[in-house]
Write a protein that holds these residues in place. Structure first.
Motif, PDB file in Angstrom:
ATOM      1  N   LEU A 155       0.858  -1.175   0.000  1.00 21.60           N
ATOM      2  CA  LEU A 155       0.000   0.000   0.000  1.00 21.60           C
ATOM      3  C   LEU A 155       0.898   1.230   0.000  1.00 21.60           C
ATOM      4  CD1 LEU A 155      -2.892   1.185   0.247  1.00 21.60           C
ATOM      5  CD2 LEU A 155      -2.554   1.148   2.739  1.00 21.60           C
ATOM      6  N   ILE A 156       0.871   2.013  -1.094  1.00 14.79           N
ATOM      7  CA  ILE A 156       1.826   3.122  -1.217  1.00 14.79           C
ATOM      8  C   ILE A 156       1.167   4.489  -1.065  1.00 14.79           C
ATOM      9  CG2 ILE A 156       3.399   1.783  -2.665  1.00 14.79           C
ATOM     10  CD1 ILE A 156       2.290   3.319  -5.094  1.00 14.79           C
ATOM     11  N   ASP A 157      -0.154   4.558  -1.106  1.00 14.13           N
ATOM     12  CA  ASP A 157      -0.788   5.869  -0.979  1.00 14.13           C
ATOM     13  C   ASP A 157      -2.258   5.703  -0.615  1.00 14.13           C
ATOM     14  OD1 ASP A 157      -0.863   8.666  -1.027  1.00 14.13           O
ATOM     15  OD2 ASP A 157      -1.639   8.697  -3.073  1.00 14.13           O
ATOM     16  N   THR A 158      -2.781   6.661   0.141  1.00 14.25           N
ATOM     17  CA  THR A 158      -4.215   6.710   0.456  1.00 14.25           C
ATOM     18  C   THR A 158      -4.690   8.157   0.317  1.00 14.25           C
ATOM     19  OG1 THR A 158      -3.836   7.046   2.831  1.00 14.25           O
ATOM     20  CG2 THR A 158      -4.067   4.770   2.063  1.00 14.25           C
ATOM     21  N   GLU A 159      -5.918   8.310  -0.134  1.00  5.94           N
ATOM     22  CA  GLU A 159      -6.553   9.624  -0.222  1.00  5.94           C
ATOM     23  C   GLU A 159      -7.940   9.516   0.400  1.00  5.94           C
ATOM     24  OE1 GLU A 159      -6.590  11.206  -4.208  1.00  5.94           O
ATOM     25  OE2 GLU A 159      -4.793  10.061  -4.732  1.00  5.94           O
ATOM     26  N   HIS A 160      -8.307  10.494   1.206  1.00  7.64           N
ATOM     27  CA  HIS A 160      -9.608  10.477   1.877  1.00  7.64           C
ATOM     28  C   HIS A 160     -10.281  11.830   1.721  1.00  7.64           C
ATOM     29  CE1 HIS A 160     -12.644   9.396   4.920  1.00  7.64           C
ATOM     30  NE2 HIS A 160     -12.523  10.654   5.344  1.00  7.64           N
ATOM     31  N   SER A 161     -11.573  11.810   1.407  1.00  6.62           N
ATOM     32  CA  SER A 161     -12.348  13.047   1.329  1.00  6.62           C
ATOM     33  C   SER A 161     -13.809  12.744   1.663  1.00  6.62           C
ATOM     34  CB  SER A 161     -12.243  13.685  -0.064  1.00  6.62           C
ATOM     35  OG  SER A 161     -12.766  12.815  -1.057  1.00  6.62           O
ATOM     36  N   GLU A 162     -14.543  13.768   2.052  1.00  5.14           N
ATOM     37  CA  GLU A 162     -15.949  13.615   2.410  1.00  5.14           C
ATOM     38  C   GLU A 162     -16.732  14.813   1.901  1.00  5.14           C
ATOM     39  OE1 GLU A 162     -16.676  12.829   6.542  1.00  5.14           O
ATOM     40  OE2 GLU A 162     -14.862  11.605   6.787  1.00  5.14           O
ATOM     41  N   ASN A 163     -18.015  14.565   1.600  1.00  6.23           N
ATOM     42  CA  ASN A 163     -18.934  15.665   1.322  1.00  6.23           C
ATOM     43  C   ASN A 163     -20.283  15.334   1.954  1.00  6.23           C
ATOM     44  OD1 ASN A 163     -20.369  13.927  -0.509  1.00  6.23           O
ATOM     45  ND2 ASN A 163     -18.917  14.486  -2.140  1.00  6.23           N
ATOM     46  N   ASP A 164     -21.315  16.062   1.615  1.00  5.76           N
ATOM     47  CA  ASP A 164     -22.611  15.865   2.253  1.00  5.76           C
ATOM     48  C   ASP A 164     -23.265  14.540   1.880  1.00  5.76           C
ATOM     49  OD1 ASP A 164     -22.359  18.312   3.448  1.00  5.76           O
ATOM     50  OD2 ASP A 164     -23.550  19.382   1.940  1.00  5.76           O
ATOM     51  N   VAL A 165     -22.810  13.926   0.782  1.00  4.02           N
ATOM     52  CA  VAL A 165     -23.462  12.707   0.279  1.00  4.02           C
ATOM     53  C   VAL A 165     -22.619  11.466   0.497  1.00  4.02           C
ATOM     54  CG1 VAL A 165     -24.398  11.569  -1.775  1.00  4.02           C
ATOM     55  CG2 VAL A 165     -24.741  14.023  -1.437  1.00  4.02           C
ATOM     56  N   SER A 166     -21.304  11.585   0.330  1.00  3.34           N
ATOM     57  CA  SER A 166     -20.482  10.375   0.301  1.00  3.34           C
ATOM     58  C   SER A 166     -19.139  10.573   0.994  1.00  3.34           C
ATOM     59  CB  SER A 166     -20.242   9.932  -1.148  1.00  3.34           C
ATOM     60  OG  SER A 166     -19.503  10.917  -1.848  1.00  3.34           O
ATOM     61  N   VAL A 167     -18.524   9.444   1.286  1.00  2.87           N
ATOM     62  CA  VAL A 167     -17.153   9.382   1.782  1.00  2.87           C
ATOM     63  C   VAL A 167     -16.321   8.705   0.699  1.00  2.87           C
ATOM     64  CG1 VAL A 167     -15.625   8.422   3.553  1.00  2.87           C
ATOM     65  CG2 VAL A 167     -17.924   9.206   4.177  1.00  2.87           C
ATOM     66  N   SER A 168     -15.181   9.277   0.377  1.00  3.40           N
ATOM     67  CA  SER A 168     -14.336   8.734  -0.687  1.00  3.40           C
ATOM     68  C   SER A 168     -12.976   8.350  -0.136  1.00  3.40           C
ATOM     69  CB  SER A 168     -14.167   9.770  -1.801  1.00  3.40           C
ATOM     70  OG  SER A 168     -13.202   9.335  -2.748  1.00  3.40           O
ATOM     71  N   ASP A 169     -12.506   7.156  -0.517  1.00  3.78           N
ATOM     72  CA  ASP A 169     -11.161   6.701  -0.183  1.00  3.78           C
ATOM     73  C   ASP A 169     -10.548   6.084  -1.429  1.00  3.78           C
ATOM     74  OD1 ASP A 169     -10.697   6.825   2.948  1.00  3.78           O
ATOM     75  OD2 ASP A 169     -12.781   6.207   2.638  1.00  3.78           O
ATOM     76  N   VAL A 170      -9.339   6.505  -1.753  1.00  6.58           N
ATOM     77  CA  VAL A 170      -8.607   5.929  -2.878  1.00  6.58           C
ATOM     78  C   VAL A 170      -7.362   5.253  -2.313  1.00  6.58           C
ATOM     79  CG1 VAL A 170      -7.452   6.326  -5.067  1.00  6.58           C
ATOM     80  CG2 VAL A 170      -9.453   7.706  -4.444  1.00  6.58           C
ATOM     81  N   LEU A 171      -7.263   3.946  -2.518  1.00  2.53           N
ATOM     82  CA  LEU A 171      -6.131   3.162  -2.031  1.00  2.53           C
ATOM     83  C   LEU A 171      -5.269   2.775  -3.225  1.00  2.53           C
ATOM     84  CD1 LEU A 171      -8.170   0.736   0.278  1.00  2.53           C
ATOM     85  CD2 LEU A 171      -7.232   2.985   0.864  1.00  2.53           C
ATOM     86  N   THR A 172      -3.981   3.029  -3.139  1.00  2.00           N
ATOM     87  CA  THR A 172      -3.078   2.709  -4.237  1.00  2.00           C
ATOM     88  C   THR A 172      -2.094   1.638  -3.795  1.00  2.00           C
ATOM     89  OG1 THR A 172      -3.243   4.974  -5.084  1.00  2.00           O
ATOM     90  CG2 THR A 172      -1.430   3.631  -5.907  1.00  2.00           C
ATOM     91  N   PHE A 173      -2.058   0.535  -4.549  1.00  2.00           N
ATOM     92  CA  PHE A 173      -1.197  -0.608  -4.242  1.00  2.00           C
ATOM     93  C   PHE A 173      -0.186  -0.782  -5.370  1.00  2.00           C
ATOM     94  CE2 PHE A 173      -5.434  -1.338  -2.566  1.00  2.00           C
ATOM     95  CZ  PHE A 173      -5.207  -1.733  -1.258  1.00  2.00           C
ATOM     96  N   LYS A 174       1.027  -1.254  -5.006  1.00  2.00           N
ATOM     97  CA  LYS A 174       2.040  -1.481  -6.033  1.00  2.00           C
ATOM     98  C   LYS A 174       2.673  -2.852  -5.860  1.00  2.00           C
ATOM     99  CE  LYS A 174       5.925   0.742  -8.399  1.00  2.00           C
ATOM    100  NZ  LYS A 174       6.794   1.932  -8.457  1.00  2.00           N
ATOM    101  N   HIS A 175       2.760  -3.571  -6.969  1.00  2.78           N
ATOM    102  CA  HIS A 175       3.389  -4.890  -7.025  1.00  2.78           C
ATOM    103  C   HIS A 175       4.867  -4.714  -7.360  1.00  2.78           C
ATOM    104  CE1 HIS A 175       4.127  -8.951  -8.865  1.00  2.78           C
ATOM    105  NE2 HIS A 175       3.409  -9.319  -7.813  1.00  2.78           N
ATOM    106  N   GLU A 176       5.689  -5.687  -6.982  1.00  2.00           N
ATOM    107  CA  GLU A 176       7.128  -5.603  -7.248  1.00  2.00           C
ATOM    108  C   GLU A 176       7.446  -5.495  -8.729  1.00  2.00           C
ATOM    109  OE1 GLU A 176       7.873 -10.455  -7.070  1.00  2.00           O
ATOM    110  OE2 GLU A 176       8.832  -9.129  -5.606  1.00  2.00           O
ATOM    111  N   SER A 177       6.532  -5.912  -9.592  1.00  2.00           N
ATOM    112  CA  SER A 177       6.740  -5.835 -11.039  1.00  2.00           C
ATOM    113  C   SER A 177       6.549  -4.431 -11.587  1.00  2.00           C
ATOM    114  CB  SER A 177       5.760  -6.770 -11.744  1.00  2.00           C
ATOM    115  OG  SER A 177       4.419  -6.319 -11.551  1.00  2.00           O
TER     116      SER A 177
END
Length: 205
Positions: A46-68
């Motif tokens: 897991l190399i990065d996470t992003e989190h944000s919220e608004n009146d309707v939804s919660v957003s999370d972006v998870l970024t994963f990296k393989h050795e390749s």
């Protein structure tokens, strides 16, 4: 906006979504890299996470990296008042070499415990198989009608679209249900999709 979700459903959905975000390596997806099956992102970092919220939804972006050098971004959204959440997976090769071959991708690999497993859904909207006046309807004239299938233990049940149209055989919306509860799932609107359901002898759907 009104919602049909009650407080318990809203709470359970929030707990499930939070578990998804807090345990990212165990993300509920399955795929193969060069023929080797991967459960979640157990062989990724897991190399990065992003989190944000608004009146309707919660957003999370998870970024994963393989050795390749293969990178996968999981864009997750939670709609608290509707007791619903979703995710989309994006794969990208960030190296200057060919990535491992991705196959057998199941972006949603879900489990539900309980007895008396059923899958319910809706038949598709195609008028007929070849869209000609003489062809036989894919749904035997029962377009848009609900179905309810009991799942015998150990026997796989497959559902899919036909001919590249996402809704001409069955709509990609399903309710997985046991005596212990239910999960409503919806597959995004791609040209081709497939869903597989299996109730094993341990009582897990």
């Amino acid at each position: 906006h009104n919602t049909c979700a009650n407080e318990n459903e809203i709470r359970r959905a929030a707990e499930a979504y939070n578990s998804l975000i807090e345990n990212p390596i165990e993300f509920p997806c399955v795929f193969a890299l060069d023929g080797v099956l991967q459960h979640g992102f157990e062989n990724f970092n897991l190399i990065d996470t992003e989190h944000s919220e608004n009146d309707v939804s919660v957003s999370d972006v998870l970024t994963f990296k393989h050795e390749s050098g293969l990178v996968c971004r999981a864009k997750c959204l939670h709609y608290p008042r509707y007791a619903a959440y979703e995710w989309t997976l994006f794969f990208e090769n960030t190296s200057n070499k060919n990535s491992p071959r991705i196959s057998s991708l199941a972006p949603a690999h879900l489990y539900i415990e309980g007895k008396n497993p059923h899958v319910t859904g809706i038949l598709g909207d195609a008028r007929n198989e070849h869209y000609g006046l003489s062809a036989v309807s894919l749904t035997n004239g029962m377009n848009g009608q609900p179905f309810d299938i009991e799942l015998p233990l150990g026997i796989e049940q497959y559902h899919h679209c036909s001919g590249g149209c996402a809704s001409n055989h069955e709509f990609p919306y399903f309710k997985m249900q046991t005596d212990s509860g239910a999960v409503i799932t919806a597959i995004g609107w791609p040209g081709q999709w497939k869903a597989r359901f299996l109730a094993d002898k341990r009582g897990i759907l």
